[in-house]
Write an enzyme that holds these catalytic residues in place. Structure first.
Site, PDB file in Angstrom:
ATOM      1  N   HIS A   1      -2.864   2.499  -5.614  1.00 36.08           N
ATOM      2  CA  HIS A   1      -3.587   1.271  -5.278  1.00 36.08           C
ATOM      3  C   HIS A   1      -3.835   0.415  -6.519  1.00 36.08           C
ATOM      4  O   HIS A   1      -3.922  -0.813  -6.427  1.00 36.08           O
ATOM      5  CB  HIS A   1      -4.902   1.597  -4.580  1.00 36.08           C
ATOM      6  CG  HIS A   1      -5.287   0.598  -3.537  1.00 36.08           C
ATOM      7  ND1 HIS A   1      -4.561   0.403  -2.380  1.00 36.08           N
ATOM      8  CD2 HIS A   1      -6.315  -0.282  -3.485  1.00 36.08           C
ATOM      9  CE1 HIS A   1      -5.129  -0.546  -1.663  1.00 36.08           C
ATOM     10  NE2 HIS A   1      -6.195  -0.981  -2.310  1.00 36.08           N
TER      11      HIS A   1
ATOM     12  N   ARG B   1       0.851  -1.190   0.000  1.00 32.39           N
ATOM     13  CA  ARG B   1       0.000   0.000   0.000  1.00 32.39           C
ATOM     14  C   ARG B   1       0.887   1.240   0.000  1.00 32.39           C
ATOM     15  O   ARG B   1       1.993   1.228   0.547  1.00 32.39           O
ATOM     16  CB  ARG B   1      -0.906   0.009   1.233  1.00 32.39           C
ATOM     17  CG  ARG B   1      -1.824  -1.206   1.339  1.00 32.39           C
ATOM     18  CD  ARG B   1      -2.590  -1.184   2.659  1.00 32.39           C
ATOM     19  NE  ARG B   1      -3.490  -2.332   2.778  1.00 32.39           N
ATOM     20  CZ  ARG B   1      -3.168  -3.493   3.343  1.00 32.39           C
ATOM     21  NH1 ARG B   1      -1.951  -3.663   3.847  1.00 32.39           N
ATOM     22  NH2 ARG B   1      -4.041  -4.482   3.415  1.00 32.39           N
TER      23      ARG B   1
ATOM     24  N   LYS C   1      -1.934  -3.121   8.031  1.00 31.24           N
ATOM     25  CA  LYS C   1      -3.096  -2.902   8.887  1.00 31.24           C
ATOM     26  C   LYS C   1      -2.987  -3.781  10.135  1.00 31.24           C
ATOM     27  O   LYS C   1      -2.518  -4.905  10.077  1.00 31.24           O
ATOM     28  CB  LYS C   1      -4.379  -3.218   8.120  1.00 31.24           C
ATOM     29  CG  LYS C   1      -4.652  -2.229   6.993  1.00 31.24           C
ATOM     30  CD  LYS C   1      -5.972  -2.525   6.305  1.00 31.24           C
ATOM     31  CE  LYS C   1      -6.272  -1.484   5.226  1.00 31.24           C
ATOM     32  NZ  LYS C   1      -7.552  -1.767   4.535  1.00 31.24           N
TER      33      LYS C   1
ATOM     34  N   ARG D   1      -1.015  -1.809  -6.951  1.00 35.05           N
ATOM     35  CA  ARG D   1      -1.129  -2.944  -6.021  1.00 35.05           C
ATOM     36  C   ARG D   1      -2.007  -4.038  -6.636  1.00 35.05           C
ATOM     37  O   ARG D   1      -1.650  -5.216  -6.641  1.00 35.05           O
ATOM     38  CB  ARG D   1      -1.717  -2.440  -4.704  1.00 35.05           C
ATOM     39  CG  ARG D   1      -2.036  -3.499  -3.650  1.00 35.05           C
ATOM     40  CD  ARG D   1      -2.402  -2.767  -2.360  1.00 35.05           C
ATOM     41  NE  ARG D   1      -3.100  -3.605  -1.393  1.00 35.05           N
ATOM     42  CZ  ARG D   1      -2.494  -4.388  -0.520  1.00 35.05           C
ATOM     43  NH1 ARG D   1      -1.181  -4.489  -0.523  1.00 35.05           N
ATOM     44  NH2 ARG D   1      -3.203  -5.089   0.354  1.00 35.05           N
TER      45      ARG D   1
ATOM     46  N   HIS E   1      -3.140  -9.408   3.378  1.00 35.98           N
ATOM     47  CA  HIS E   1      -4.563  -9.533   3.683  1.00 35.98           C
ATOM     48  C   HIS E   1      -4.781 -10.526   4.824  1.00 35.98           C
ATOM     49  O   HIS E   1      -4.198 -11.609   4.824  1.00 35.98           O
ATOM     50  CB  HIS E   1      -5.345 -10.022   2.456  1.00 35.98           C
ATOM     51  CG  HIS E   1      -5.516  -8.977   1.407  1.00 35.98           C
ATOM     52  ND1 HIS E   1      -5.725  -9.284   0.086  1.00 35.98           N
ATOM     53  CD2 HIS E   1      -5.514  -7.623   1.473  1.00 35.98           C
ATOM     54  CE1 HIS E   1      -5.854  -8.174  -0.610  1.00 35.98           C
ATOM     55  NE2 HIS E   1      -5.723  -7.155   0.217  1.00 35.98           N
TER      56      HIS E   1
ATOM     57  N   TYR F   1     -10.013  -8.577  -4.391  1.00 37.96           N
ATOM     58  CA  TYR F   1      -9.157  -7.514  -4.909  1.00 37.96           C
ATOM     59  C   TYR F   1      -8.315  -7.930  -6.105  1.00 37.96           C
ATOM     60  O   TYR F   1      -7.562  -7.133  -6.637  1.00 37.96           O
ATOM     61  CB  TYR F   1      -8.226  -6.999  -3.798  1.00 37.96           C
ATOM     62  CG  TYR F   1      -8.883  -5.978  -2.906  1.00 37.96           C
ATOM     63  CD1 TYR F   1      -8.607  -4.630  -3.057  1.00 37.96           C
ATOM     64  CD2 TYR F   1      -9.780  -6.361  -1.928  1.00 37.96           C
ATOM     65  CE1 TYR F   1      -9.211  -3.682  -2.242  1.00 37.96           C
ATOM     66  CE2 TYR F   1     -10.383  -5.429  -1.108  1.00 37.96           C
ATOM     67  CZ  TYR F   1     -10.098  -4.097  -1.262  1.00 37.96           C
ATOM     68  OH  TYR F   1     -10.701  -3.171  -0.454  1.00 37.96           O
TER      69      TYR F   1
END
Length: 310
Positions: free
Chosen positions: A256, A162, A186, A259, A282, A291
């Site tokens: 993005h 990211r 994250k 990505r 993820h 995605y």
């Protein structure tokens, strides 16, 4: 004039929301942006409840939660907003039950709209190569920022990280001998992602000829720097992607999209979905499936190789 009971209830609610925010930061590891959004959602819910005389957290029931979401649907709020607010309510009341602030969880059976999942922008292999070739050519002038731009775009595509993860990376996170980059994603989850020779070449050029020219007192150990000598921010790198895409004559892309492009090209090249999940960081394999998309050609090839009656 507010009654003493009303003031007391508001104080209790405010304290609970503050504790909830602390829980999201400290134990759930959510970003400050997500924490602010969830707190705002719960404050919006309690304001809605107050209009119906529900002043305590324990006054909220499933019917009121459904009415709250329905009121936003009637106001034509986006599906993404409805989905987030439903998630915020479920998270809040699960926490409130576990911390004995409510006796039972009224959001346990709350269903909310799922956000729409449009297919992400993905560049073809040739278009991606053209984009990166333009970034490389652009870096041949005397501007150190263009060297940074080349390194940033190469790393975004090579690693699938990211843009925020890349901007937060430090020099110590980079291992050019192993061609890996350590990033924190994250939930404060750390992962190490590999990159190839072209990206290594761009990064080496940036470190040798670009970064020393820009590094100022605010540079610290930041990998990527802005023109003023401090750490580069996401806005700057997003602008780079749009600018170089325009110069390349390819579809307008944001970081993005690179990505998504990296993930798709990995799948098309034969990488398995679990490996791509690890690269992207993820938590759920379902997120990776949403995605990325596998081309019809690859599916057809897989079918012909594996099915007895292909």
């Amino acid at each position: 004039m507010h009654s003493a009971a009303g003031t007391s209830a508001a104080t209790v609610r405010s304290a609970a929301v503050a504790d909830f925010a602390m829980h999201l930061r400290a134990q759930r590891g959510l970003s400050e942006h997500t924490v602010r959004a969830y707190v705002g959602d719960i404050e919006h819910l309690m304001a809605f409840a107050g209009r119906y005389g529900r002043t305590e957290i324990s006054d909220v029931d499933l019917g009121l939660l459904r009415a709250w979401l329905a009121s936003m649907a009637a106001a034509e709020r986006s599906r993404a907003t409805l989905a987030r607010r439903g998630a915020a309510a479920r998270t809040f009341f699960d926490w409130a039950r576990r911390t004995a602030r409510v006796a039972s969880d009224p959001a346990l059976r709350l269903a909310s709209a799922r956000p729409a999942s449009p297919l992400p922008t993905v560049l073809g292999v040739d278009a991606t190569a053209r984009l990166l070739d333009v970034a490389r050519t652009r870096a041949q002038d005397s501007d150190p920022v263009h060297l940074r731009d080349w390194a940033a775009l190469e790393l975004l595509y090579a690693t699938g990280v990211r843009v925020g993860e890349l901007c937060s990376a430090d020099l110590d996170d980079l291992d050019l001998s192993e061609r890996t980059l350590r990033v924190v994603g994250k939930g404060d989850k750390e992962r190490v992602v590999p990159f190839g020779v072209p990206a290594a070449e761009a990064v080496q050029a940036w470190l040798d000829r670009g970064r020393p020219s820009l590094a100022g007192e605010l540079a610290g150990r930041a990998l990527l720097l802005g023109r003023r000598g401090g750490r580069a921010d996401q806005r700057q790198i997003r602008a780079v992607a749009h600018t170089v895409a325009a110069l390349s004559g390819v579809d307008d892309v944001a970081p993005h999209a690179l990505r998504h492009t990296a993930a798709t090209h990995l799948l098309e090249g034969g990488s398995d979905l679990r490996s791509v999940q690890e690269v992207l960081g993820h938590a759920s394999l379902a997120t990776t499936q949403r995605y990325t998309h596998v081309t019809a050609e690859r599916l057809r090839t897989s079918f012909e190789q594996a099915h007895p009656r292909a």
